[in-house]
Design a protein around this motif. Structure first.
Motif, PDB file in Angstrom:
ATOM      1  N   ASN A   1       0.813  -1.219   0.000  1.00 37.99           N
ATOM      2  CA  ASN A   1       0.000   0.000   0.000  1.00 37.99           C
ATOM      3  C   ASN A   1       0.845   1.267   0.000  1.00 37.99           C
ATOM      4  O   ASN A   1       0.521   2.234  -0.701  1.00 37.99           O
ATOM      5  CB  ASN A   1      -0.934  -0.008   1.213  1.00 37.99           C
ATOM      6  CG  ASN A   1      -2.147  -0.887   0.999  1.00 37.99           C
ATOM      7  OD1 ASN A   1      -2.801  -0.827  -0.025  1.00 37.99           O
ATOM      8  ND2 ASN A   1      -2.446  -1.730   1.978  1.00 37.99           N
ATOM      9  N   LEU A   2       1.922   1.298   0.760  1.00 39.17           N
ATOM     10  CA  LEU A   2       2.750   2.501   0.810  1.00 39.17           C
ATOM     11  C   LEU A   2       3.437   2.764  -0.523  1.00 39.17           C
ATOM     12  O   LEU A   2       3.550   3.912  -0.958  1.00 39.17           O
ATOM     13  CB  LEU A   2       3.783   2.384   1.935  1.00 39.17           C
ATOM     14  CG  LEU A   2       3.233   2.414   3.366  1.00 39.17           C
ATOM     15  CD1 LEU A   2       4.358   2.346   4.386  1.00 39.17           C
ATOM     16  CD2 LEU A   2       2.389   3.670   3.607  1.00 39.17           C
TER      17      LEU A   2
ATOM     18  N   TYR B   1      -6.703   6.093  -0.845  1.00 38.93           N
ATOM     19  CA  TYR B   1      -6.054   7.302  -1.361  1.00 38.93           C
ATOM     20  C   TYR B   1      -5.576   7.098  -2.801  1.00 38.93           C
ATOM     21  O   TYR B   1      -5.810   7.941  -3.672  1.00 38.93           O
ATOM     22  CB  TYR B   1      -4.876   7.690  -0.466  1.00 38.93           C
ATOM     23  CG  TYR B   1      -4.141   8.921  -0.927  1.00 38.93           C
ATOM     24  CD1 TYR B   1      -4.599  10.191  -0.589  1.00 38.93           C
ATOM     25  CD2 TYR B   1      -2.993   8.825  -1.716  1.00 38.93           C
ATOM     26  CE1 TYR B   1      -3.932  11.328  -1.020  1.00 38.93           C
ATOM     27  CE2 TYR B   1      -2.322   9.943  -2.156  1.00 38.93           C
ATOM     28  CZ  TYR B   1      -2.798  11.192  -1.804  1.00 38.93           C
ATOM     29  OH  TYR B   1      -2.133  12.315  -2.245  1.00 38.93           O
ATOM     30  N   TYR B   2      -4.888   5.966  -3.073  1.00 34.50           N
ATOM     31  CA  TYR B   2      -4.382   5.793  -4.435  1.00 34.50           C
ATOM     32  C   TYR B   2      -5.440   5.217  -5.371  1.00 34.50           C
ATOM     33  O   TYR B   2      -5.391   5.444  -6.583  1.00 34.50           O
ATOM     34  CB  TYR B   2      -3.099   4.950  -4.450  1.00 34.50           C
ATOM     35  CG  TYR B   2      -3.201   3.537  -3.942  1.00 34.50           C
ATOM     36  CD1 TYR B   2      -3.675   2.509  -4.747  1.00 34.50           C
ATOM     37  CD2 TYR B   2      -2.780   3.211  -2.650  1.00 34.50           C
ATOM     38  CE1 TYR B   2      -3.732   1.208  -4.283  1.00 34.50           C
ATOM     39  CE2 TYR B   2      -2.832   1.905  -2.179  1.00 34.50           C
ATOM     40  CZ  TYR B   2      -3.305   0.910  -3.003  1.00 34.50           C
ATOM     41  OH  TYR B   2      -3.375  -0.389  -2.546  1.00 34.50           O
TER      42      TYR B   2
ATOM     43  N   VAL C   1      -5.513   3.516   3.742  1.00 37.48           N
ATOM     44  CA  VAL C   1      -4.438   4.025   2.891  1.00 37.48           C
ATOM     45  C   VAL C   1      -4.717   3.703   1.425  1.00 37.48           C
ATOM     46  O   VAL C   1      -4.484   4.527   0.533  1.00 37.48           O
ATOM     47  CB  VAL C   1      -3.085   3.426   3.328  1.00 37.48           C
ATOM     48  CG1 VAL C   1      -1.985   3.774   2.325  1.00 37.48           C
ATOM     49  CG2 VAL C   1      -2.703   3.931   4.711  1.00 37.48           C
ATOM     50  N   SER C   2      -5.236   2.502   1.159  1.00 43.51           N
ATOM     51  CA  SER C   2      -5.483   2.105  -0.229  1.00 43.51           C
ATOM     52  C   SER C   2      -6.514   3.000  -0.907  1.00 43.51           C
ATOM     53  O   SER C   2      -6.461   3.194  -2.132  1.00 43.51           O
ATOM     54  CB  SER C   2      -5.942   0.641  -0.274  1.00 43.51           C
ATOM     55  OG  SER C   2      -7.237   0.493   0.281  1.00 43.51           O
TER      56      SER C   2
ATOM     57  N   THR D   1     -11.114  -1.533  -2.563  1.00 45.49           N
ATOM     58  CA  THR D   1     -10.910  -0.818  -1.298  1.00 45.49           C
ATOM     59  C   THR D   1     -11.663  -1.487  -0.162  1.00 45.49           C
ATOM     60  O   THR D   1     -11.195  -1.514   0.984  1.00 45.49           O
ATOM     61  CB  THR D   1     -11.376   0.645  -1.441  1.00 45.49           C
ATOM     62  OG1 THR D   1     -10.732   1.233  -2.564  1.00 45.49           O
ATOM     63  CG2 THR D   1     -11.045   1.449  -0.190  1.00 45.49           C
TER      64      THR D   1
ATOM     65  N   MET E   1       0.596   0.578 -10.372  1.00 46.55           N
ATOM     66  CA  MET E   1      -0.211   0.811  -9.177  1.00 46.55           C
ATOM     67  C   MET E   1      -0.999  -0.445  -8.802  1.00 46.55           C
ATOM     68  O   MET E   1      -1.043  -0.847  -7.633  1.00 46.55           O
ATOM     69  CB  MET E   1      -1.171   1.981  -9.414  1.00 46.55           C
ATOM     70  CG  MET E   1      -2.038   2.335  -8.215  1.00 46.55           C
ATOM     71  SD  MET E   1      -3.301   3.565  -8.625  1.00 46.55           S
ATOM     72  CE  MET E   1      -2.286   4.969  -9.074  1.00 46.55           C
TER      73      MET E   1
ATOM     74  N   SER F   1      -1.016  -2.896  -5.559  1.00 49.97           N
ATOM     75  CA  SER F   1      -2.305  -3.238  -4.962  1.00 49.97           C
ATOM     76  C   SER F   1      -2.444  -4.751  -4.810  1.00 49.97           C
ATOM     77  O   SER F   1      -2.936  -5.248  -3.787  1.00 49.97           O
ATOM     78  CB  SER F   1      -3.430  -2.685  -5.832  1.00 49.97           C
ATOM     79  OG  SER F   1      -4.662  -3.313  -5.551  1.00 49.97           O
TER      80      SER F   1
ATOM     81  N   ASN G   1      -4.448  -0.123   6.615  1.00 48.69           N
ATOM     82  CA  ASN G   1      -3.992  -0.274   5.234  1.00 48.69           C
ATOM     83  C   ASN G   1      -5.138  -0.116   4.247  1.00 48.69           C
ATOM     84  O   ASN G   1      -4.942   0.389   3.135  1.00 48.69           O
ATOM     85  CB  ASN G   1      -3.322  -1.635   5.058  1.00 48.69           C
ATOM     86  CG  ASN G   1      -1.838  -1.604   5.377  1.00 48.69           C
ATOM     87  OD1 ASN G   1      -1.030  -1.116   4.591  1.00 48.69           O
ATOM     88  ND2 ASN G   1      -1.472  -2.106   6.535  1.00 48.69           N
TER      89      ASN G   1
ATOM     90  N   LEU H   1       1.194   4.333  -3.286  1.00 48.92           N
ATOM     91  CA  LEU H   1       0.836   5.742  -3.151  1.00 48.92           C
ATOM     92  C   LEU H   1       1.563   6.634  -4.150  1.00 48.92           C
ATOM     93  O   LEU H   1       1.061   7.694  -4.516  1.00 48.92           O
ATOM     94  CB  LEU H   1       1.159   6.225  -1.723  1.00 48.92           C
ATOM     95  CG  LEU H   1       0.290   5.680  -0.591  1.00 48.92           C
ATOM     96  CD1 LEU H   1       0.848   6.122   0.754  1.00 48.92           C
ATOM     97  CD2 LEU H   1      -1.147   6.149  -0.747  1.00 48.92           C
ATOM     98  N   PHE H   2       2.738   6.211  -4.600  1.00 47.04           N
ATOM     99  CA  PHE H   2       3.584   7.088  -5.412  1.00 47.04           C
ATOM    100  C   PHE H   2       3.588   6.713  -6.890  1.00 47.04           C
ATOM    101  O   PHE H   2       4.420   7.199  -7.657  1.00 47.04           O
ATOM    102  CB  PHE H   2       5.025   7.042  -4.875  1.00 47.04           C
ATOM    103  CG  PHE H   2       5.127   7.339  -3.410  1.00 47.04           C
ATOM    104  CD1 PHE H   2       5.068   8.644  -2.941  1.00 47.04           C
ATOM    105  CD2 PHE H   2       5.240   6.316  -2.481  1.00 47.04           C
ATOM    106  CE1 PHE H   2       5.151   8.920  -1.590  1.00 47.04           C
ATOM    107  CE2 PHE H   2       5.327   6.582  -1.122  1.00 47.04           C
ATOM    108  CZ  PHE H   2       5.266   7.890  -0.675  1.00 47.04           C
TER     109      PHE H   2
END
Length: 517
Positions: free
Chosen positions: A301-302, A452-453, A449-450, A397, A313, A317, A446, A305-306
């Motif tokens: 997940n981290l 967000y992307y 966090v997921s 998600t 991506m 995931s 987590n 993000l980028f």
């Protein structure tokens, strides 16, 4: 039992595999003898064989005690075979009109795809560790070839090379662990391994072979820290291949890992949990899987993000979802609820992830790119694809009322139920599982966090304006949007009416390791 009797009892169990073998031979012969104008029909033929294999898996006859000792003829095997076959069927439908499929020989591509599905079926039902290894090699070699199928594409070449190098090391480690374990126990049979391990051997010595075997499984399911190959391979491989790698081999590896853990490392009697089985852990594998789960979820997940490339991506995931499934797999319980949750989520994950990659195929065919910048405003020009992508991403998600929410509910429920109890150990002792509460909390964080992307993709599709209004270089056609729409409808339907699938997963776990239904 004579060889004839064993074959007579075993071959009916292998109808899906035999159908896939027939499909491989048919499309390869078609590649040799059909004209260029007739070769597009090979894709439809491969889809028909995959669909037939799925139907045959759903009608697998009852097993008998004379079945070969290399495979488990249980309900879990039939469930997974059907899942792999139907996933391959939908993937072929998504591939038929894709931009990259036009650059690849139809017969060879679909033959390797069916061969990889065949390997997944064997891997998920392997009873012998050597058979498990050989099945994993069938999946791996087919995947290597598929990843590098675009021979003139440097990204595809790089993906295949990295995949081969990582796979060779993981395969060597796993084979070394299997040979060491055989030298210590004298058996490679999962059903007999538990009793052989319970004869007072020190856990420190057993940790070496099982650690090496875990490297092979970690590579196959792309669990951290064995995940480094996945982002580069997923990005560089043809998108249909990426979609397949993110679903079938990962689920097959997860199922095989579950068999090794629940049967090889636990005293679950033949007949499974429905036959009054209990769970006695012989090694501290739940804690090891818990650590692996926490690391995999967080790293996946981290890193996602980028990412600005959609395929990359979704690769991260996929890593994160493997960590979530490992959380439930680590929830060892006497009812087998963790394994049941993994089987349910595997089917849900296959539907929504195939659908997400189907949208990527269609939109990249329209724009010629998988970068988010090229997708700005496309949601309004292709509303069906854009709406379906929102459905898949929200489901990934874990947002209700989509299937991903129910799937994650089962995963977290299994972990919470196991955390409230304890695990039986040989000798009448018990081990606390309260650490699972922390793992559940990390999993929930987590999931946040997921979001967000995942939300970055609908934002680009519907909330950002296209900088270049020039005509797009391609068209999505009709087959891909239709298949994506079917998968989106299934994602919504399974979020509303999930009972039948949950019942199938429960029945599959009840027959775990059984030689009779």
């Amino acid at each position: 039992m004579s060889l004839t009797q064993v074959l007579a009892a075993t071959l009916p169990q292998l109808k899906p595999e035999l159908c896939l073998v027939a499909g491989v031979l048919a499309v390869l012969l078609g590649e040799l003898f059909l004209s260029e104008r007739e070769k597009p029909a090979l894709g439809w033929a491969a889809a028909a064989f995959a669909l037939l294999a799925g139907i045959l898996a759903c009608h697998t006859p009852p097993a008998s005690a004379a079945v070969s000792t290399m495979l488990f003829p249980d309900r879990m095997g039939a469930y997974l075979k059907a899942l792999f076959a139907f996933s391959t069927f939908f993937l072929i439908l998504l591939t038929l009109r894709s931009r990259e499929a036009k650059l690849m020989p139809a017969g060879e591509f679909h033959a390797f795809l069916l061969a990889a599905a065949l390997g997944c079926c064997l891997l998920a039902t392997s009873r012998n560790l050597l058979m498990l290894y050989l099945s994993m090699e069938i999946v791996s070699y087919s995947s290597y070839l598929l990843a590098g199928f675009l021979r003139r594409d440097l990204r595809s070449n790089e993906a295949a090379l990295k995949y081969v190098l990582y796979g060779a090391v993981a395969s060597g480690c796993m084979l070394f662990g299997i040979s060491t374990l055989y030298g210590m126990t004298g058996s490679l049979d999962l059903a007999a391994l538990g009793s052989a391990l319970g004869e007072g051997r020190p856990a420190a010595a057993l940790a070496v072979p099982f650690g090496m075997i875990a490297v092979g499984f970690g590579f196959k399911i792309s669990a951290a820290p064995f995940h480094q190959w996945a982002p580069d391979v997923y990005e560089g491989a043809p998108t249909p291949v990426t979609a397949f790698l993110s679903v079938a081999p990962k689920i097959a590896g997860m199922a095989a890992l579950g068999r090794v853990a629940y049967l090889g490392l636990s005293a679950v009697p033949a007949g499974g949990y429905g036959a009054g089985g209990t769970l006695a852990v012989l090694l501290s594998w739940p804690a090891a899987l818990g650590v692996l789960s926490a690391l995999t979820m967080t790293v996946g997940n981290l890193c996602a993000l980028f990412q600005t490339n959609v395929k990359r991506m979704l690769a991260y995931s996929s890593i994160a979802h493997a960590g979530t499934m490992l959380m439930a797999l680590a929830a060892a319980s006497a009812s087998g609820e963790g394994l049941q949750a993994v089987l349910f989520y595997a089917a849900v994950y296959a539907v929504m992830n195939l659908g997400a990659f189907g949208v990527v195929m269609a939109l990249s065919q329209v724009t010629g790119s998988e970068d988010l910048k090229a997708w700005r405003g496309l949601g309004w020009r292709h509303p069906v694809l854009g709406a379906c992508m929102v459905v898949f991403l929200m489901s990934l998600t874990g947002v209700p009322p989509f299937a991903g929410f129910i799937g994650k509910f089962y995963l977290f429920k299994a972990a919470l139920m196991a955390a409230a109890g304890s695990v039986a150990l040989p000798g009448g002792q018990e081990a606390s599982t309260r650490w699972l509460y922390g793992l559940v909390l990390l999993g929930l964080l987590n999931s946040v966090v997921s979001l967000y992307y995942y939300i970055a993709i609908p934002k680009a599709l519907f909330m950002e304006k296209c900088e270049d209004p020039a005509p797009t270089p391609g068209s999505a056609g009709w087959l891909q949007p239709l298949t994506v729409g079917i998968l989106a409808a299934a994602t919504l339907l399974l979020g509303i009416c999930w009972g039948p699938l949950a019942a199938l997963a429960r029945q599959a776990v009840q027959g775990l390791g059984a030689l009779t239904p």
